[in-house]
Design an enzyme around this catalytic site. Structure first.
Site, PDB file in Angstrom:
ATOM      1  N   ASP A 179       0.863  -1.182   0.000  1.00  0.00           N
ATOM      2  CA  ASP A 179       0.000   0.000   0.000  1.00  0.00           C
ATOM      3  C   ASP A 179       0.903   1.237   0.000  1.00  0.00           C
ATOM      4  OD1 ASP A 179      -2.448   1.510   0.371  1.00  0.00           O
ATOM      5  OD2 ASP A 179      -1.723   1.875   2.403  1.00  0.00           O
ATOM      6  N   ASP A 382      -7.287  -1.515   3.933  1.00  0.00           N
ATOM      7  CA  ASP A 382      -6.382  -2.583   3.498  1.00  0.00           C
ATOM      8  C   ASP A 382      -6.799  -3.942   4.068  1.00  0.00           C
ATOM      9  OD1 ASP A 382      -4.674  -0.781   2.144  1.00  0.00           O
ATOM     10  OD2 ASP A 382      -3.717  -0.242   4.034  1.00  0.00           O
TER      11      ASP A 382
END
Length: 485
Positions: A179, A382
């Site tokens: 990420d 996430d």
């Protein structure tokens, strides 16, 4: 919980909490591994068992007993050390077959010595020698000793591994999805540009944007709020606030509607941005994220925010590539900004403009290509991707949801910890294979000699014990493992 606690210089902080009065520098090296004390002020979180270095402060207890960070770390390590790696199941299955076979060999040995060679005493001694030297103690110790040392060594280096299966799985990783915000970058973006494009002045663009983002949890929103507060001490609450994940926000301020976010938000609400496209591209090519402020279906201004990569990101990515792992960066940001950041840290594969709910889908796509995928993230958005990946790795400085969903947690948020985790996994699995080899080799070589009467039970017992000692000693070699720097 809820108690107000006074902490003086030199004292340990007893439980987790939030500072309500005073400030200090706190040594958090026990948790993060960072040797430099961290400055803490009102509203900052403090962690139980860390050490207060300088000032006196009061804090409100938010987590006590088994809920504290330290207690959770201890429980996680204990659970991991008590868990089985999948390779242990192989050893268990082998033992399940091996034991009856050895008993059969011992019986046959006795029968041959007694009925064929006519020696009852030699038959008993040889059969016992077979049973003793074949005792699968070393086989049973081979995996759990290495897992215990490996997970303990991980905890020493700020890497919490939830179980033996994840320690084993990490060895097989050949693709890592990182990420962007908070993982590759610091997650503490700063406002770089404020541009007026309508009836509002630059200061008004900042003021309105600050009010609109006041209730947002997004790092980009916080950067804008912080910048607004530098200029305006108090920001009133918006009359209405609505977060639109992956797009931006909608707010009503002084009875006027505002949209503040990315291109997708403008397109969704039929706001024409064709006249500012070149300006947006220019900012994005500089690695900045441009947020558009619009009202009455027209653009009022732009605010550009930049989130710089962590100091160690580039080095960590190069080391991961050296381990033959493909690196992907995933972000909701536009492609130009994403490419600019990726270029800075040396990532070729970029998955940009991915909405939070689609991150898991991107992981599935890679898995369908036959890759063993690790997802590394820190935010609530996430969590689905962390759960979907073969190994979910959370940044310890991130949200509780991400940490709870992950299989491995990097406490410090340092990406070099990711390199250490994979190297530790490979070292541990190599150690387990060595242990299993030694456990089998003793038995394989020793049984025929014992059956032929060439080993007394005493010598067989010594050899069997030595095989266990060699397995444990080999596992303890993992203690010399050095983390990636």
């Amino acid at each position: 919980m809820g108690d107000i606690v006074v902490v003086r210089p030199g004292e340990k902080i007893p439980v987790d909490g939030v500072i309500v009065e005073g400030s200090s520098a706190i040594d958090e090296s026990m948790i993060t591994g960072e040797s430099i004390p961290v400055d803490k002020n009102v509203n900052d979180e403090v962690i139980g068992a860390t050490i207060n270095k300088t000032g006196t402060f009061k804090f409100k207890a938010t987590k006590v007993g088994k809920d504290t960070v330290l207690s959770q770390i201890i429980k996680m390590v204990e659970d991991a050390q008590g868990s089985k790696a999948p390779i242990q199941e192989i050893a268990d299955k082998v033992s399940g077959v091996f034991v009856p076979v050895v008993i059969g060999i011992a019986v046959v040995t006795f029968l041959i010595w007694y009925f064929v060679l006519g020696n009852f005493n030699a038959g008993i001694i040889s059969a016992v020698s077979v049973l003793v030297i074949a005792c699968p103690c070393a086989l049973g110790l081979a995996t759990p000793t290495s897992v215990m040392v490996g997970t303990g060594k991980g905890a020493e280096n700020g890497i919490l591994i939830k179980g033996g299966e994840y320690l084993q799985k990490a060895k097989e990783i050949n693709a890592i999805v990182l990420d962007k915000t908070g993982t590759i970058t610091k997650g503490e973006p700063e406002v770089t540009d404020i541009i007026s494009l309508g009836d509002l002045s630059e200061n008004e663009v900042l003021y309105i944007s600050g009010i609109a983002e006041k209730n947002s949890e997004h790092p980009l929103g916080k950067a804008i709020v912080n910048k607004s507060k530098e200029k305006y001490e108090k920001l009133p609450d918006p009359n209405k606030f609505e977060a639109i994940p992956g797009h931006g926000i909608y707010a009503i301020i002084n009875e006027k509607e505002y949209y503040f976010g990315n291109r997708r938000l403008m397109e969704k609400n039929n706001i024409d941005i064709s006249n500012i496209e070149s300006k947006l591209e220019q900012l994005e090519n500089e690695g900045k994220t441009a947020m558009i402020l619009a009202s009455n279906e027209k653009v009022e201004g732009l605010i550009a925010v930049a989130d710089t990569p962590k100091e160690d990101s580039s080095k960590a990515i190069q080391e991961l590539k050296a381990l033959n792992i493909d690196i992907y960066m995933i972000t909701g940001d536009n492609a130009r900004t994403a490419e600019a950041i990726a270029k800075q840290v040396g990532i070729e594969h970029v998955l940009a403009e991915v909405l939070p709910e689609n991150k898991a889908e991107e992981v599935i796509k890679l898995q369908k290509q036959g890759k063993i995928v690790a997802m590394v993230g820190d935010g609530i958005n996430d969590a689905p991707a962390l759960a979907q990946s073969d190994v979910g790795i959370a940044i310890g400085t991130g949200t509780d949801v991400a940490i709870e969903t992950s299989d491995i947690t990097l406490i410090s948020g340092n990406l070099m910890g990711l390199v250490t985790a994979i190297k530790l996994s490979r070292a541990t699995m190599r150690n387990i294979y060595q242990n299993l080899f030694w456990a089998f080799i003793y038995n394989t070589i020793g049984i025929p000699f014992a059956a032929m009467g060439l080993l007394s039970p005493a010598i067989a017992g010594g050899a069997m014990a030595f095989s266990s000692v060699s397995v444990v000693s080999n596992a303890l070699r993992l203690r010399r493992f050095r983390s990636a720097k």
